[in-house]
Design a protein around this motif. Structure first.
Motif, PDB file in Angstrom:
ATOM      1  N   MET A 205      75.821  53.485   8.444  1.00  0.00           N
ATOM      2  CA  MET A 205      75.705  54.968   8.702  1.00  0.00           C
ATOM      3  C   MET A 205      74.426  55.871   8.126  1.00  0.00           C
ATOM      4  SD  MET A 205      79.689  56.130   9.255  1.00  0.00           S
ATOM      5  CE  MET A 205      79.179  57.404  10.498  1.00  0.00           C
ATOM      6  N   LYS A 206      74.218  54.925   6.896  1.00  0.00           N
ATOM      7  CA  LYS A 206      73.139  55.694   6.077  1.00  0.00           C
ATOM      8  C   LYS A 206      71.829  54.792   6.567  1.00  0.00           C
ATOM      9  CE  LYS A 206      75.996  56.218   2.108  1.00  0.00           C
ATOM     10  NZ  LYS A 206      76.550  54.850   1.438  1.00  0.00           N
ATOM     11  N   ALA A 207      71.495  53.937   7.440  1.00  0.00           N
ATOM     12  CA  ALA A 207      70.495  53.462   7.480  1.00  0.00           C
ATOM     13  C   ALA A 207      69.428  54.244   8.383  1.00  0.00           C
ATOM     14  CB  ALA A 207      70.694  51.896   8.632  1.00  0.00           C
ATOM     15  N   GLU A 208      68.284  53.659   7.812  1.00  0.00           N
ATOM     16  CA  GLU A 208      66.998  54.324   8.762  1.00  0.00           C
ATOM     17  C   GLU A 208      66.190  53.553   9.505  1.00  0.00           C
ATOM     18  OE1 GLU A 208      65.115  56.476   5.500  1.00  0.00           O
ATOM     19  OE2 GLU A 208      66.555  58.050   5.209  1.00  0.00           O
ATOM     20  N   ARG A 209      66.466  52.289   9.266  1.00  0.00           N
ATOM     21  CA  ARG A 209      65.354  51.419   9.628  1.00  0.00           C
ATOM     22  C   ARG A 209      66.409  50.122  10.009  1.00  0.00           C
ATOM     23  NH1 ARG A 209      62.690  52.293   5.697  1.00  0.00           N
ATOM     24  NH2 ARG A 209      62.660  50.309   4.793  1.00  0.00           N
ATOM     25  N   PRO A 210      67.616  50.378  10.930  1.00  0.00           N
ATOM     26  CA  PRO A 210      68.574  48.977  11.152  1.00  0.00           C
ATOM     27  C   PRO A 210      68.005  48.374  12.308  1.00  0.00           C
ATOM     28  CG  PRO A 210      69.171  51.245  12.280  1.00  0.00           C
ATOM     29  CD  PRO A 210      67.881  51.569  11.548  1.00  0.00           C
ATOM     30  N   GLU A 234      75.634  51.081  21.664  1.00  0.00           N
ATOM     31  CA  GLU A 234      75.469  52.354  22.253  1.00  0.00           C
ATOM     32  C   GLU A 234      75.901  53.409  21.246  1.00  0.00           C
ATOM     33  OE1 GLU A 234      77.619  52.568  26.001  1.00  0.00           O
ATOM     34  OE2 GLU A 234      77.282  54.918  25.957  1.00  0.00           O
ATOM     35  N   LEU A 235      77.101  53.223  20.467  1.00  0.00           N
ATOM     36  CA  LEU A 235      77.623  54.229  19.296  1.00  0.00           C
ATOM     37  C   LEU A 235      76.385  54.382  18.546  1.00  0.00           C
ATOM     38  CD1 LEU A 235      81.143  53.212  18.848  1.00  0.00           C
ATOM     39  CD2 LEU A 235      80.360  55.226  19.862  1.00  0.00           C
ATOM     40  N   THR A 236      75.781  53.376  18.003  1.00  0.00           N
ATOM     41  CA  THR A 236      74.978  53.639  16.823  1.00  0.00           C
ATOM     42  C   THR A 236      73.461  54.023  17.339  1.00  0.00           C
ATOM     43  OG1 THR A 236      74.298  51.112  16.917  1.00  0.00           O
ATOM     44  CG2 THR A 236      76.170  51.845  15.284  1.00  0.00           C
ATOM     45  N   GLY A 237      73.050  53.363  18.383  1.00  0.00           N
ATOM     46  CA  GLY A 237      71.736  53.594  18.852  1.00  0.00           C
ATOM     47  C   GLY A 237      70.745  52.730  18.134  1.00  0.00           C
ATOM     48  N   PHE A 238      71.196  51.448  17.689  1.00  0.00           N
ATOM     49  CA  PHE A 238      70.214  50.592  16.877  1.00  0.00           C
ATOM     50  C   PHE A 238      69.542  49.708  17.787  1.00  0.00           C
ATOM     51  CE2 PHE A 238      73.176  50.634  12.725  1.00  0.00           C
ATOM     52  CZ  PHE A 238      72.984  52.253  12.630  1.00  0.00           C
ATOM     53  N   PRO A 239      68.425  49.041  17.550  1.00  0.00           N
ATOM     54  CA  PRO A 239      67.912  48.049  18.190  1.00  0.00           C
ATOM     55  C   PRO A 239      68.751  46.653  18.058  1.00  0.00           C
ATOM     56  CG  PRO A 239      66.676  48.672  16.259  1.00  0.00           C
ATOM     57  CD  PRO A 239      67.598  49.744  16.389  1.00  0.00           C
ATOM     58  N   VAL A 240      68.630  45.756  19.097  1.00  0.00           N
ATOM     59  CA  VAL A 240      69.167  44.706  19.018  1.00  0.00           C
ATOM     60  C   VAL A 240      68.183  43.470  19.279  1.00  0.00           C
ATOM     61  CG1 VAL A 240      71.182  43.323  19.883  1.00  0.00           C
ATOM     62  CG2 VAL A 240      71.331  45.694  19.988  1.00  0.00           C
ATOM     63  N   ALA A 349      67.989  60.522  12.805  1.00  0.00           N
ATOM     64  CA  ALA A 349      67.725  59.780  11.490  1.00  0.00           C
ATOM     65  C   ALA A 349      66.776  58.383  11.957  1.00  0.00           C
ATOM     66  CB  ALA A 349      68.927  59.229  10.883  1.00  0.00           C
ATOM     67  N   ILE A 350      66.951  57.616  12.940  1.00  0.00           N
ATOM     68  CA  ILE A 350      66.424  56.639  13.128  1.00  0.00           C
ATOM     69  C   ILE A 350      65.273  56.655  14.422  1.00  0.00           C
ATOM     70  CG2 ILE A 350      68.263  55.027  12.525  1.00  0.00           C
ATOM     71  CD1 ILE A 350      68.671  54.191  15.461  1.00  0.00           C
ATOM     72  N   ALA A 351      65.057  58.121  14.554  1.00  0.00           N
ATOM     73  CA  ALA A 351      63.829  58.223  15.368  1.00  0.00           C
ATOM     74  C   ALA A 351      62.403  57.914  14.900  1.00  0.00           C
ATOM     75  CB  ALA A 351      63.634  59.731  15.889  1.00  0.00           C
ATOM     76  N   PRO A 352      62.036  57.845  13.752  1.00  0.00           N
ATOM     77  CA  PRO A 352      60.877  57.326  13.547  1.00  0.00           C
ATOM     78  C   PRO A 352      60.840  55.823  13.362  1.00  0.00           C
ATOM     79  CG  PRO A 352      61.723  58.986  11.630  1.00  0.00           C
ATOM     80  CD  PRO A 352      62.640  58.709  12.777  1.00  0.00           C
ATOM     81  N   TRP A 353      61.892  55.325  13.185  1.00  0.00           N
ATOM     82  CA  TRP A 353      61.914  53.949  13.474  1.00  0.00           C
ATOM     83  C   TRP A 353      61.724  53.315  14.982  1.00  0.00           C
ATOM     84  CZ3 TRP A 353      61.654  49.634  11.378  1.00  0.00           C
ATOM     85  CH2 TRP A 353      62.195  48.205  11.507  1.00  0.00           C
ATOM     86  N   TRP A 354      62.343  54.049  15.709  1.00  0.00           N
ATOM     87  CA  TRP A 354      62.176  53.663  17.125  1.00  0.00           C
ATOM     88  C   TRP A 354      60.671  53.886  17.587  1.00  0.00           C
ATOM     89  CZ3 TRP A 354      64.277  50.692  20.374  1.00  0.00           C
ATOM     90  CH2 TRP A 354      65.556  50.358  20.324  1.00  0.00           C
TER      91      TRP A 354
END
Lengths: 589, 184
Positions: A205-210, A234-240, A349-354
């Motif tokens: 939940m605190k990750a910025e570049r997960p 889907e819940l997190t929006g993280f890359p896989v 929060a992770i938009a810059p990472w994407w």
């Protein structure tokens, strides 16, 4: 059951009670009583192979595509030793197998009898567990225990060595109840520690570049594990991203999918692994094909590692939050805990990472220069993929080992688990053809394709005869470059282009070979005719050997060379690959 | 002569071990079944771990449990792996790292044969007394002593016997147990 049974009958009865429908095997002197018992029933169907290694790979393909254990029956001595490669393969890739090996009678054990070998000694280090059954009274318990051990915890192969006199001996069959089965010593931990899972979710939940880094454990944990992974993504929006063994657990068509990682993984997946701040490893084991140089592996990330095998934790890479448990259960808990805290993915929060990931994606690391005159291997797989999509059938892919395997992993896309069968850990050339036979036995109406190389496929070519015998319409799609392509590539990159024995000077005529076996042979060397030839292969109702003559000296890229961290990956347009491996890399030899 | 042809890289990433090694005593509770010792020893050789000492015997006859005491020298990281890999074996119930888990008692038994006459014989007996070694066999020209203790005590007794006519030694290997009321 009041009537006495022979040991051989008990074997068949136990298989029936375990719900086994198919068994892959080859008879021989010591196994004859079991074959005799099998002949007199019709619940368990036997598939006669051409070589015992084929039987083990068929059982692996069967197991991997169904989630059920694969069962093998072989005779003593050479029957058992021939099965060893498949057992080692199944151990490395955590595939549940039960392999019954016949043994010489107990009074002859140790006398160097005809077709005797120390099967339990030989297979001790390439099985999860093995048994020598010395008394018929133990046989029912051992049969059921073997299935329990093969399929639970981290799955793996189990060998049951049964001497011929034990097969003949009379005894009482019983079906042991699960609680009394196996030692108190065998208790795989299924549920992850709740505090650890909560700590992991807090970190996420605190990750910025997960990044999610998933592996074969997600496939082994059953289809629900893949469902939970999709939900959590889907819940997190993280890359896989995923290892070779984990392909299909997350759909390749999903925009969050980054492609495979590792030595021949995509640029974006490897860069993201290197630069991430939170890595969530689910059911993968930090294999050396993934990590590259350990000291430069993802240097700035906090690492979460979910694995059912405690010995996988901290074996290679030190992790911050270890969670021992079944991937499906841990993923379900992660979903539940995440939901209890928020309904929002970390989109902002992770938009810059994407944004960064999109930049890496734009490099198009799987791109290649196509040709109008020769078929590029990547192109062949792309066309195959497009053609199979239109089939309206379930599509299962198996592979051999080498360049074609990596190209298949890169260019064939999987949306479902259990549809991709490959030898990852052991890297067994000759796996794909028999594995395809096993898959087709389990899924008679599906389209099963072995993406092969001309070198690998010759290692277990004889199983084409099995496919013909049982009318299994497998398609063998050979990317024929007349080279052991991956060996040639390493020699090109690391051994001064001295191609020691990495090519064959007398390849068979695969079309005639297919016809000799009673299958269909097709050859194609023209990119313009490829689609029509693929259609011809798919339309044929029977086994096909398709010889695709491809570019001979194509290298498989991208690639992380030795002595290099993830972010120094070689891309296809790099001019001189040899120059990239520097002095430091040389010192690592 | 082929130095200039040396490969420029490797299919594997090789690193040097930098951690210091430590000596640890592990206690392993296992089912007493055929092949269990081969399984444990095979694990050590297959994964490249070094065994310093290994003792095994059935300790709970009713439950058919054996206890293996194994002394290993390894880096801390490898020690953790050894424990986890042992626990992964199906017939292994528990593994305790006695060295890591606090105070423990370690003992070994040795049978030592010494031959000699005259003043040597008297000196041998005086030393044996000092080490609390029991005489379990005696002839006019030899003794067999039974001595128990920590391995270094046995080492020093053996080295003292060396000039006095030491013939041969047999040692059981280490047995170890934790101090205090708690069991495995």
């Amino acid at each position: 059951m009041a009537d006495k049974m022979t040991g051989a009958e008990m074997v068949i009865q136990a298989l029936t009670d375990q719900g086994v429908e198919h068994i892959f095997g080859y008879p021989g002197g010591a196994a004859l009583p079991i074959y005799d018992a099998m002949f007199q029933q019709d619940k368990v169907q036997h598939i006669l192979v051409r070589h015992e290694q084929g039987a083990t790979h068929m059982a692996e393909g069967y197991a991997r595509s169904t989630g059920k254990p694969g069962v093998v029956l072989v005779t003593s001595g050479p029957g058992a030793t021939n099965a060893v490669t498949g057992l080692a393969d199944a151990l490395m890739d955590s595939i549940p197998l039960v392999c019954i090996t016949a043994q010489v009678p107990t009074n002859l054990i140790g006398s160097d009898a005809f077709q005797e070998c120390d099967t339990v000694g030989i297979t001790r280090s390439c099985t999860k567990y093995n048994y020598l059954v010395k008394r018929v009274e133990d046989l029912p318990r051992i049969m059921h225990e073997a299935f329990l051990i093969a399929t639970t915890g981290r799955p793996g192969p189990v060998v049951i060595d049964i001497p011929k006199d034990v097969q003949f001996a009379l005894g009482d069959y019983y079906k042991p109840d699960l609680d009394t089965l196996r030692h108190q010593s065998y208790r795989p931990q299924m549920d992850g520690d709740l505090d650890a899972i909560t700590a992991a979710v807090d970190l996420m939940m605190k990750a910025e570049r997960p990044i999610f880094y998933t592996g074969g454990g997600v496939i082994n944990a059953g289809p629900e594990a893949s469902e939970h992974l999709r939900e959590l993504a889907e819940l997190t929006g993280f890359p896989v991203t995923s290892t070779l063994m984990g392909l299909g657990a997350f759909p390749a068509s999903n925009p969050q999918w980054m492609g495979m990682l590792g030595m021949h993984g995509t640029y974006e997946a490897n860069w993201a692994m290197h630069d991430c701040d939170v890595m969530i490893n689910i059911g993968a084991r930090f294999d050396d094909r993934i990590t590259g140089r350990i000291d430069a592996f993802s240097p700035n990330s906090r690492k979460i590692h979910v694995d059912i095998d405690p010995s996988s934790i901290n074996k290679v890479v030190r992790v911050d939050v270890p969670i021992i448990g079944d991937c499906a259960r841990v993923l379900a808990e992660m979903v539940r805990i995440w939901r209890s805290k928020t309904n929002q993915p970390r989109t902002e929060a992770i938009a810059p990472w994407w944004k960064q990931i999109e930049k890496w994606r734009a490099v198009d690391s799987l791109g290649y220069k196509n040709s109008e005159t020769t078929i590029k291997p990547q192109y062949a797989i792309e066309r195959l993929y497009e053609a199979t999509k239109k089939q309206g059938k379930e599509v299962f892919i198996t592979t051999e080992v080498g360049q074609h395997q990596m190209w298949a992993a890169q260019h064939f896309h999987f949306d479902k688990p259990n549809h991709w069968m490959t030898s990852g850990g052991l890297g067994t050339m000759g796996y794909g053809l028999p594995a395809a036979v096993g898959v087709q036995v389990a899924h008679p109406d599906a389209l099963v394709i072995d993406i092969a190389g001309e070198a690998s496929v010759q290692m277990t070519m004889q199983e084409l005869s099995t496919a013909v015998q049982y009318r299994l319409p497998i398609k063998i799609f050979i990317l024929n470059n007349e080279r052991m392509g991956m060996v040639r590539q390493w020699q090109d990159l690391l051994h001064g282009s001295r191609y020691a024995h990495s090519y064959s000077e007398s390849l068979p005529d695969f079309v005639k070979l297919a016809e000799a076996y009673g299958g269909k042979g097709i050859r194609c060397d023209n990119p313009a005719e490829l689609d029509a030839a693929i259609a011809e292969m798919l339309d044929y109702d029977g086994p096909v050997l398709f010889d695709v003559l491809v570019e001979k000296d194509e290298n498989c890229l991208p690639m992380i060379p030795s002595g290099k961290p993830h972010n120094e990956i070689i891309l296809p347009d790099t001019a001189n690959i040899g120059d990239i491996i520097d002095e430091k890399g040389r010192a690592l030899v | 002569m082929n130095a200039h042809l040396q490969p420029t890289g490797s299919a594997y990433f090789l690193t040097k071990e930098t951690q210091e090694t430590e000596r640890h005593t592990l206690s392993v509770l296992v089912d007493n079944e055929p092949g269990i010792l081969a399984r444990v020893v095979g694990l050590f050789s297959a994964r490249g771990y070094n065994i310093e000492s290994l003792t095994v015997s059935e300790t709970e006859h009713g439950r058919r449990l054996s206890r293996i005491t194994v002394v290993v020298i390894a880096t801390p990281k490898v020690l953790v792996q050894i424990k986890l890999q042992l626990e992964r074996l199906v017939p292994v119930h528990k593994v305790h790292d006695l060295t890591a888990e606090g105070a423990s008692i370690e003992r070994e038994l040795a049978l030592i044969k010494v031959a000699g006459s005259g003043e040597h014989r008297a000196e041998t007996l005086r030393l044996a007394d000092a080490f609390r070694a029991h005489i379990v066999d005696a002839t006019v020209e030899s003794f067999v002593f039974e001595v128990t203790g920590k391995p270094d005590k046995i080492d020093s007794f053996i080295s003292l016997m060396q000039p006095l006519g030491l013939v041969e030694v047999v040692r059981t290997g280490l047995a170890a147990i934790s101090r205090g009321p708690k069991g495995m």
